[in-house]
Design an enzyme around this catalytic site. Structure first.
Site, short mmCIF file in Angstrom:
data_model
loop_
_atom_site.label_atom_id
_atom_site.label_comp_id
_atom_site.label_asym_id
_atom_site.label_seq_id
_atom_site.Cartn_x
_atom_site.Cartn_y
_atom_site.Cartn_z
N ASP A 61 0.80 -1.23 0.00
CA ASP A 61 0.00 0.00 0.00
C ASP A 61 0.83 1.27 0.00
O ASP A 61 0.42 2.29 -0.54
CB ASP A 61 -0.95 0.02 1.20
N ASP A 64 5.81 0.35 3.16
CA ASP A 64 6.10 -0.87 3.89
C ASP A 64 5.65 -2.07 3.06
O ASP A 64 5.36 -1.93 1.87
CB ASP A 64 5.43 -0.85 5.27
N TYR A 213 -5.42 0.51 9.38
CA TYR A 213 -6.57 0.87 8.55
C TYR A 213 -7.87 0.52 9.26
O TYR A 213 -8.64 -0.34 8.81
CB TYR A 213 -6.49 0.17 7.19
N GLU A 466 5.69 9.97 2.88
CA GLU A 466 5.27 8.64 2.44
C GLU A 466 4.19 8.78 1.37
O GLU A 466 3.34 9.66 1.44
CB GLU A 466 4.72 7.82 3.62
#
Length: 488
Positions: A61, A64, A213, A466
């Protein structure tokens, strides 16, 4: 009404190309011969082995190496919607095949993950152990435990979003690959039925996802979202009836929202419902259906007006001094991207609608061109028309983030040096170094500036540096919409 727009002449076709390239950098599994991001290698080749299933493939995603099902599915839904709306523009830009490949990389994985009509593998990996390590995906030593939802451990959010992704993708492949399109639709229908029959929050059934999430909006939005995509894909009245009959109970006509994201889908639901009215289908609808769809549209217009700063009573999305929509500090750019997409789609359909010619907000009625001018200002801000004269799309323009918070990009390529890099070794040798990343994560849309238009290009500043796949997916559609062929 006057909405300012940058005069900068950016190459939106180049931005589109780079965005699709980024998605190749996020691939997990056995990379294909046509892989264009050559500094990446195969990874996650034993995913699912411990549980006796083949879960190789899919997308990481962000920076990572956990494969989270909910944001991955939302990424694919938005990529599919982008192609559904702007297919011809993508073809003109020479990027349609790359967009289809990006979608199929996700849907091929979902087919694998849906091992039984009432079973969906919704996560591979563990966020806690993954975040303790700074390793290339090719060197992973962290847990690859897989997590599933089933009737005993329901997860209506991830079942609904995956159903929406596969239904939307089935539309995209209908003409070019009808057999695959039919297969996707079959899975989508089963997943929707499963998610609706066994209702429950997925982050209760999979506690490992809760720190990363969590589902704050619940599953009502995903079930409505899936139903509307299935109605689009099948034309079946029962899916529309579901969205009508459950509009109030599941929150579709009750939620006034100012964000659209992997978690909160209500604005997307409301715009999809509005499109049914805007596409001239009223004569096929019953009065009760029209009444409920108009309630959806009213809520959707609240979202659009909020983004445009035209609501009353302070219910508008904030903006930075430089004019960027600002929802929250952590990865704000995801909200800019999703808002830009919904505004663009709505404006285009408004321009061709046989119904009302304008969007009516408490503080004005912007025309389709007004809306598109506002979106263009957001897009141009992303690409460099901002106080820092800095592009937040990596690899685009002369100045962009060079220390993206991304394990693979910040570490020497496996293709260059195959020496094993351990968990702590990566932090010691690569994470903490001040130099630029050895690999440019071309096309990544990073989290972006803070509320004051300030940005610190530091690898540890994950809130700003990120990038995520769901930042990029809506922008694929927006960049395609603004693309214009360059005449020699």
């Amino acid at each position: 009404m006057c909405i300012s727009s940058s005069q900068a002449a950016f190459d939106y076709g180049d931005a589109l190309s780079k965005s699709l390239l980024y998605l190749e950098a996020q691939r997990s599994g056995h990379l294909p011969h046509g892989q264009r991001v050559t500094w990446r290698g195969h990874s996650g080749l034993t995913d699912g082995l411990e549980q006796g299933v083949d879960l190789v493939g899919g997308y990481y995603d962000a920076g990572d190496h956990v494969k989270f099902g909910l944001p991955m599915a939302f990424t694919v839904t938005m990529l599919s919607w982008s192609v559904a709306e702007y297919r011809h523009a993508m073809a003109s830009a020479g990027e349609l095949e790359h967009a289809l490949e990006a979608i199929k990389w996700g849907t091929d994985y979902f087919i694998k993950a849906h091992t039984h009509h009432d079973v969906l593998w919704a996560e591979v990996g563990d966020g806690d152990t993954d975040h303790y390590c700074w390793q290339r995906p090719e060197d992973m030593t962290t847990s690859r435990k897989a997590h599933k939802i089933d009737p005993d451990r329901p997860g209506s959010e991830v079942a609904g979003e995956t159903a929406a992704a596969m239904a939307a993708a089935s539309l995209v492949f209908r003409e070019t690959n009808p057999h695959y399109s039919h297969l996707l639709l079959h899975h989508a229908q089963q997943l929707f039925a499963f998610g609706d029959k066994y209702r429950g929050k997925y982050d209760t059934s999979i506690p490992a996802v809760k720190s990363y999430y969590p589902s704050l909006s619940g599953y009502g939005d995903e079930l409505l979202w899936a139903a509307l995509w299935l109605h689009r894909a099948t034309g079946r009245e029962d899916y529309l009836r579901y969205a009508i009959d459950n509009a109030h109970e599941l929150g579709g006509t009750g939620w006034d929202v100012s964000e659209f994201s992997w978690d909160i889908k209500y604005a997307g639901v409301q715009i999809l419902a509005s499109k049914l009215l805007m596409e001239g289908g009223r004569h096929h609808l019953q009065d009760e259906q029209i009444s409920i769809l108009e309630q959806y549209r009213a809520r959707g217009q609240h979202y659009l007006c909020s983004c445009l700063g035209l609501n009353a009573n302070g219910s508008n999305v904030r903006r930075t001094p430089g004019g960027l929509l600002f929802v929250r500090q952590w990865n704000n750019m995801q909200y800019v991207a999703s808002a830009s997409f919904l505004l663009t789609v709505f404006a285009d359909h408004l321009a061709t609608s046989s119904g009302e010619p304008e969007l009516h907000c408490p503080r004005g009625s912007p025309s389709p061109q007004d809306i598109l001018s506002f979106v263009k200002a957001q897009v141009d801000y992303i690409l460099g028309s901002n106080p820092l004269r800095f592009s937040y799309l990596v690899g685009f323009g002369p100045k962009y983030p060079t220390r993206v918070h991304h394990r693979a990009a910040s570490t020497v390529s496996y293709k260059v040096d195959k020496s094993f890099i351990g968990c702590a070794q990566g932090y010691d040798k690569w994470f903490g170094r001040r130099r630029k990343n050895p690999n440019v994560l071309v096309g990544a849309l990073v989290g972006g500036p803070d509320a004051k238009d300030e940005f610190t290009d530091v690898r540890g500043n994950y809130m700003q540096t990120e990038a995520c796949t769901y930042n990029t997916a809506p922008m694929v559609g927006v960049f395609a919409r603004f693309y214009r062929p360059r005449h020699k």
